[in-house]
Design an enzyme around this catalytic site. Structure first.
Site, PDB file in Angstrom:
ATOM      1  N   ARG A  39       0.933  -1.202  -0.117  1.00  0.00           N
ATOM      2  CA  ARG A  39       0.032  -0.213  -0.114  1.00  0.00           C
ATOM      3  C   ARG A  39       0.715   1.205  -0.121  1.00  0.00           C
ATOM      4  O   ARG A  39       0.461   2.198  -0.735  1.00  0.00           O
ATOM      5  CB  ARG A  39      -0.968  -0.154   1.248  1.00  0.00           C
ATOM      6  CG  ARG A  39      -2.291  -1.003   1.044  1.00  0.00           C
ATOM      7  CD  ARG A  39      -2.680  -1.407   2.176  1.00  0.00           C
ATOM      8  NE  ARG A  39      -4.007  -2.120   1.848  1.00  0.00           N
ATOM      9  CZ  ARG A  39      -4.757  -2.466   2.672  1.00  0.00           C
ATOM     10  NH1 ARG A  39      -4.701  -2.411   3.775  1.00  0.00           N
ATOM     11  NH2 ARG A  39      -6.106  -3.144   2.167  1.00  0.00           N
ATOM     12  N   LYS A 200     -20.726 -17.566  -1.550  1.00  0.00           N
ATOM     13  CA  LYS A 200     -22.353 -17.473  -1.424  1.00  0.00           C
ATOM     14  C   LYS A 200     -22.763 -16.506  -2.358  1.00  0.00           C
ATOM     15  O   LYS A 200     -22.374 -15.582  -2.794  1.00  0.00           O
ATOM     16  CB  LYS A 200     -22.376 -17.222  -0.009  1.00  0.00           C
ATOM     17  CG  LYS A 200     -22.423 -18.240   0.919  1.00  0.00           C
ATOM     18  CD  LYS A 200     -22.643 -17.794   2.233  1.00  0.00           C
ATOM     19  CE  LYS A 200     -22.576 -18.999   3.399  1.00  0.00           C
ATOM     20  NZ  LYS A 200     -23.224 -18.474   4.682  1.00  0.00           N
ATOM     21  N   GLY A 358     -10.650  -9.838  -2.054  1.00  0.00           N
ATOM     22  CA  GLY A 358      -9.414 -10.425  -1.146  1.00  0.00           C
ATOM     23  C   GLY A 358      -8.971 -11.896  -1.569  1.00  0.00           C
ATOM     24  O   GLY A 358      -7.673 -12.161  -2.018  1.00  0.00           O
ATOM     25  N   GLY A 381     -13.465  -4.003  -0.164  1.00  0.00           N
ATOM     26  CA  GLY A 381     -14.821  -3.528   0.102  1.00  0.00           C
ATOM     27  C   GLY A 381     -15.033  -2.414  -1.191  1.00  0.00           C
ATOM     28  O   GLY A 381     -15.963  -2.603  -1.687  1.00  0.00           O
TER      29      GLY A 381
HETATM   30  P1  ADP Z   1     -13.677 -12.616  -2.862  1.00  0.00           P
HETATM   31  O1  ADP Z   1     -12.874 -12.536  -1.425  1.00  0.00           O
HETATM   32  O2  ADP Z   1     -12.508 -13.013  -3.869  1.00  0.00           O
HETATM   33  O3  ADP Z   1     -14.453 -11.762  -3.088  1.00  0.00           O
HETATM   34  P2  ADP Z   1     -15.186 -14.775  -1.873  1.00  0.00           P
HETATM   35  O4  ADP Z   1     -14.877 -14.503  -0.494  1.00  0.00           O
HETATM   36  O5  ADP Z   1     -16.694 -14.390  -2.223  1.00  0.00           O
HETATM   37  O6  ADP Z   1     -14.238 -14.238  -2.796  1.00  0.00           O
HETATM   38  O7  ADP Z   1     -15.103 -16.394  -1.889  1.00  0.00           O
HETATM   39  C1  ADP Z   1     -14.202 -17.050  -1.608  1.00  0.00           C
HETATM   40  C2  ADP Z   1     -14.105 -18.335  -1.127  1.00  0.00           C
HETATM   41  O8  ADP Z   1     -15.186 -19.152  -1.637  1.00  0.00           O
HETATM   42  C3  ADP Z   1     -12.957 -19.345  -0.631  1.00  0.00           C
HETATM   43  O9  ADP Z   1     -12.794 -19.414   0.440  1.00  0.00           O
HETATM   44  C4  ADP Z   1     -13.274 -20.438  -1.503  1.00  0.00           C
HETATM   45  O10 ADP Z   1     -12.765 -21.732  -0.793  1.00  0.00           O
HETATM   46  C5  ADP Z   1     -15.002 -20.707  -1.584  1.00  0.00           C
HETATM   47  N1  ADP Z   1     -15.426 -21.471  -2.392  1.00  0.00           N
HETATM   48  C6  ADP Z   1     -15.257 -21.507  -3.596  1.00  0.00           C
HETATM   49  N2  ADP Z   1     -15.865 -22.717  -4.375  1.00  0.00           N
HETATM   50  C7  ADP Z   1     -16.481 -23.318  -3.422  1.00  0.00           C
HETATM   51  C8  ADP Z   1     -17.209 -24.446  -3.241  1.00  0.00           C
HETATM   52  N3  ADP Z   1     -17.533 -25.172  -4.366  1.00  0.00           N
HETATM   53  N4  ADP Z   1     -17.564 -24.780  -2.180  1.00  0.00           N
HETATM   54  C9  ADP Z   1     -17.165 -24.221  -0.878  1.00  0.00           C
HETATM   55  N5  ADP Z   1     -16.572 -23.140  -0.886  1.00  0.00           N
HETATM   56  C10 ADP Z   1     -15.955 -22.481  -2.018  1.00  0.00           C
END
Ligand code: ADP
Ligand code: MG
Length: 400
Positions: A39, A200, A358, A381
């Site tokens: 950063r 999710k 992240g 965010g």
């Molecule tokens: P970002 O931080 O890039 O926005 P998210 O926090 O939304 O991404 O999602 C990342 C998480 O989703 C990871 O920890 C990954 O393990 C989980 N994940 C991805 N695919 C699956 C799956 N099929 N089942 C369970 N968890 C999953």
């Protein structure tokens, strides 16, 4: 993209002027020292450009969450060493953000010198965006530069209020971020593909809603794909799945249909009976063959190949969220493979690739392609709110 002023709009000589510069110094720390100075490196060009022009630079930043009170453990003095190391210059720590201490310090600083103000969140007026608090800070400056895109989704005194009180400019890191994001979703080269993955649907509903009306291809992966598959009547066994959101998933697919956006769900997936590294029960199957006691942990090879072919027909890619549970081997396979395809297409000049989030940044680093994308946002965010199509107050204030 709304018009905003950059450092190009400043006069060549800023001697005798004071620049209040909002930067992101919220560094990860261990045992009192910074473990990652990315950063500071991001803000370095802006800071040095201003000091080279002869301005006195006052760095303004938050550090942790002190909630409007002084905290002995959350002073920006803890990052002073890291800032000096990266800038290769001495920096004077100033234990206030306004008032006589700041005025006296400005009397000591010479043109081209740098002061580091204390944690702006020690004062409740920061997060309240109190105009009096912003005015007290503005008193000391002749101009305001915002180089902290990662804090731009907050309407705080140092990220928003100040921009209305002083001539306001985007710093170089802010400018690069805004240009990259505009190239991805603002006025992108068509066709555009979006990859949305992660755990999710519920955390990314607004992202999906915004994207269906703006992209030609919506690629859904990760745990989110399970909810969409379930909505299509696929039995996803004991996969992570938000069954209460199947109606929402169907609505999003309908909206996509109307907007001429193709939603891509996987044909094949990697499943296992238990969630562990290289589980013996692991197998690849068609989405219609997932057993009751199995869970989907990654996209399968056919899906990855088909998605790679989609990217080959696109000019722009925006990516948020991994395609599988990439932290656990070998469920990183689909994410790594598609990331490498995107990197290769970027390298050959056929694709503009922008990614953020992240876990997405961690996954791209794991795939070894973080530097091969056109732009990777580490803003967290703020990046997500931008993907949701929201106006970021810190950016809006710069263009006001
Ligand atoms: P970002 O931080 O890039 O926005 P998210 O926090 O939304 O991404 O999602 C990342 C998480 O989703 C990871 O920890 C990954 O393990 C989980 N994940 C991805 N695919 C699956 C799956 N099929 N089942 C369970 N968890 C999953
Ligand atoms: Mg995450």
């Amino acid at each position: 993209m709304p018009a905003f002023k950059t450092l190009d709009d400043l006069p060549a000589d800023l001697s005798g002027k004071v620049a209040l510069v909002r930067v992101d110094l919220n560094l990860p720390m261990k045992d009192g020292s910074a473990t990652d100075v990315t950063r500071v490196e991001a803000a370095k060009p802006t800071i040095l450009e201003l000091t080279d022009k002869g301005a006195k630079v006052l760095l303004l930043a938050h550090f942790g969450r002190p909630k409007g009170q002084r905290s002995s453990t959350l002073s920006t003095s803890f990052v002073q060493d890291a800032v000096e190391d990266v800038l290769g210059k001495e920096v004077m720590f100033i234990s206030e953000v306004s008032g006589p201490v700041v005025e006296q310090s400005l009397g000591i600083l010479r043109n081209g010198d740098i002061g580091l103000l204390d944690n702006v969140r020690f004062w409740p007026g920061e997060e309240a965006n109190d105009p009096d608090f912003a005015r007290a800070m503005a008193e000391h400056g002749d101009l305001y530069v915002n180089d902290a895109f990662s804090a731009a989704h907050r309407a705080h005194a140092s990220t928003e209020g100040l921009a209305h009180l002083l001539p306001a400019y985007a710093g170089r890191a802010m400018e690069a971020e805004l240009k990259a994001l505009d190239a991805a979703l603002g006025s992108p080269e068509q066709p555009v593909a979006a990859v949305v993955g992660g755990a999710k649907v519920s955390t990314k509903l607004d992202v999906l809603e915004n994207l269906v009306g703006r992209v030609r291809h919506l690629i859904i992966g990760g745990g989110m794909a399970n909810t969409f598959l379930a909505a299509r009547g696929v039995d996803v066994g004991k996969s992570l799945c938000e069954h209460d959101l199947t109606a929402t998933a169907n609505r999003i697919m309908d909206e996509a249909d109307h907007a001429g956006c193709t939603v891509h769900l996987p044909y094949d997936v990697v499943v296992a009976k238990e969630f562990a590294a290289n589980p013996p029960s692991m197998r690849t199957c068609n989405v219609h063959e997932v057993a009751e006691d199995e869970m989907i942990l990654d996209l399968g090879p056919q899906a990855v190949e088909a998605l790679g072919d989609v990217l080959k027909t696109c000019r722009t890619l925006v990516w948020n969220g991994p395609l599988g549970a990439f932290e656990t081997e070998p469920f990183d396979t689909a994410t790594v493979a598609l990331a490498k395809t995107a990197a290769a297409l970027t390298e050959s000049g056929s694709l503009i690739s922008v990614a953020g989030g992240g876990d997405t940044v961690a996954a791209l680093a794991h795939a070894g392609v973080k530097d091969d994308f056109t732009f990777v946002s580490t803003a967290g965010g703020a990046f997500l709110e931008w993907m949701e199509g929201k106006d970021l107050p810190g950016v809006a204030a710069l263009s006001a």
